[in-house]
Design an enzyme around this catalytic site. Sequence first.
Site, PDB file in Angstrom:
ATOM      1  N   TYR A 126      -3.580  -4.257  -8.364  1.00  0.00           N
ATOM      2  CA  TYR A 126      -2.678  -3.320  -8.669  1.00  0.00           C
ATOM      3  C   TYR A 126      -2.553  -3.441 -10.439  1.00  0.00           C
ATOM      4  O   TYR A 126      -2.665  -2.509 -10.996  1.00  0.00           O
ATOM      5  CB  TYR A 126      -1.246  -3.914  -8.217  1.00  0.00           C
ATOM      6  CG  TYR A 126      -0.214  -2.940  -8.901  1.00  0.00           C
ATOM      7  CD1 TYR A 126       0.237  -1.664  -8.715  1.00  0.00           C
ATOM      8  CD2 TYR A 126       0.750  -3.315  -9.715  1.00  0.00           C
ATOM      9  CE1 TYR A 126       1.156  -0.848  -8.982  1.00  0.00           C
ATOM     10  CE2 TYR A 126       1.871  -2.803 -10.027  1.00  0.00           C
ATOM     11  CZ  TYR A 126       1.954  -1.690  -9.659  1.00  0.00           C
ATOM     12  OH  TYR A 126       3.252  -0.960 -10.312  1.00  0.00           O
ATOM     13  N   SER A 128       2.892  -1.585 -15.700  1.00  0.00           N
ATOM     14  CA  SER A 128       3.714  -2.563 -15.076  1.00  0.00           C
ATOM     15  C   SER A 128       3.279  -3.890 -16.008  1.00  0.00           C
ATOM     16  O   SER A 128       2.258  -3.955 -16.734  1.00  0.00           O
ATOM     17  CB  SER A 128       3.163  -2.760 -13.748  1.00  0.00           C
ATOM     18  OG  SER A 128       3.468  -4.053 -13.056  1.00  0.00           O
ATOM     19  N   LYS A 171      -3.630  -0.435 -12.857  1.00  0.00           N
ATOM     20  CA  LYS A 171      -2.606  -0.028 -14.200  1.00  0.00           C
ATOM     21  C   LYS A 171      -3.347   0.057 -15.414  1.00  0.00           C
ATOM     22  O   LYS A 171      -3.171   0.684 -16.408  1.00  0.00           O
ATOM     23  CB  LYS A 171      -1.433  -0.661 -14.052  1.00  0.00           C
ATOM     24  CG  LYS A 171      -0.577  -0.321 -12.807  1.00  0.00           C
ATOM     25  CD  LYS A 171      -0.213   1.029 -13.001  1.00  0.00           C
ATOM     26  CE  LYS A 171       0.894   1.790 -11.944  1.00  0.00           C
ATOM     27  NZ  LYS A 171       1.366   3.154 -12.128  1.00  0.00           N
TER      28      LYS A 171
END
Length: 320
Positions: free
Chosen positions: A148, A124, A152
């Site tokens: 998040y 992402s 990642k």
Amino acid sequence: MHVLITGAAGFLGQRLSAALLEQGSLNGRPLTRLTLVDQVAPTLEEREGVTLDCRALDIARPGALDDVLADAPAVIYHLAAVVSSAAEADLDLGLHVNFDATRALLEGCRQAGLSSTRLIMASSVAVYGGELPAVLDDMTALTPQSSYGAQKAMCELLINDYSRRGLVDGCVLRLPTIVIRPGRPNAAASSFASSILREPLNGEAAICPVPTDLELFVMSPRRVIDALLHGATLPGEALAPYRAFMLPGITVSVAAMLEVLRERGGEAALARVRHEPDPRIEAIVASWPARFNNRRAEALGFRGDTDFHEIVQAFLDERG
């Protein structure tokens, strides 16, 4: 060819599964088996000549995929994830699904001796954040500003190291914000980017939680699927030394998105968007960069959308 997809019941997983069945092959080899894994068993219409294996599994549990990996999938698409706002709200859940599952999958590949298996993970734009250059490239330092993004980023580093060691043939594709997603809003902080277009074009109200001068780096669903398929065709030597690539999206402000909405849906559609600031969402999304140099990805044959009008037209064409 055997292909495994984790997170196969999700938005991208469903589209990728359908695309694979539709073309019937990958990288010049016939598709013979498609294994779809998610927390809830995915469903898909079977295709003659392809063995379809749908499973409900917690892939973060050690050994959960051992029997699947024993059949040596040639390509693994690792799409399973807890999205941005949900990972921020629940650290343990985000770590379990976003990081622990990736490590368990890599260890499974290592134990099964899958050194030539192409492992493609969806990462992402959230791996970047904070004080950044005006234009980023793939080698800009990862400085995530959310759980998040951090999860990642850790996965990216792990996949690159396993690939460096020759334990798997990894490829990480950093996804721009995907618009326009069909369906209903989800827990992703970027969910509004689709809903402020999708709902008004469908005659429904939507909420814009961020300032209209905010810029986003976006890509259409069909271009993302094209990129995932293309990622399976690239030779491993072309991906080194660092195997993570930002896909070629386009930069667009929320104001420009709303202007395209007005052009395509009229003033009535634009009036359906209510502006209700949400500092929590803005803090997450505003930390993501919006401008990239995509020379590496483009040199490898990845392609983005031409402009935002093309993205909206693709949604309208699909909606029918």
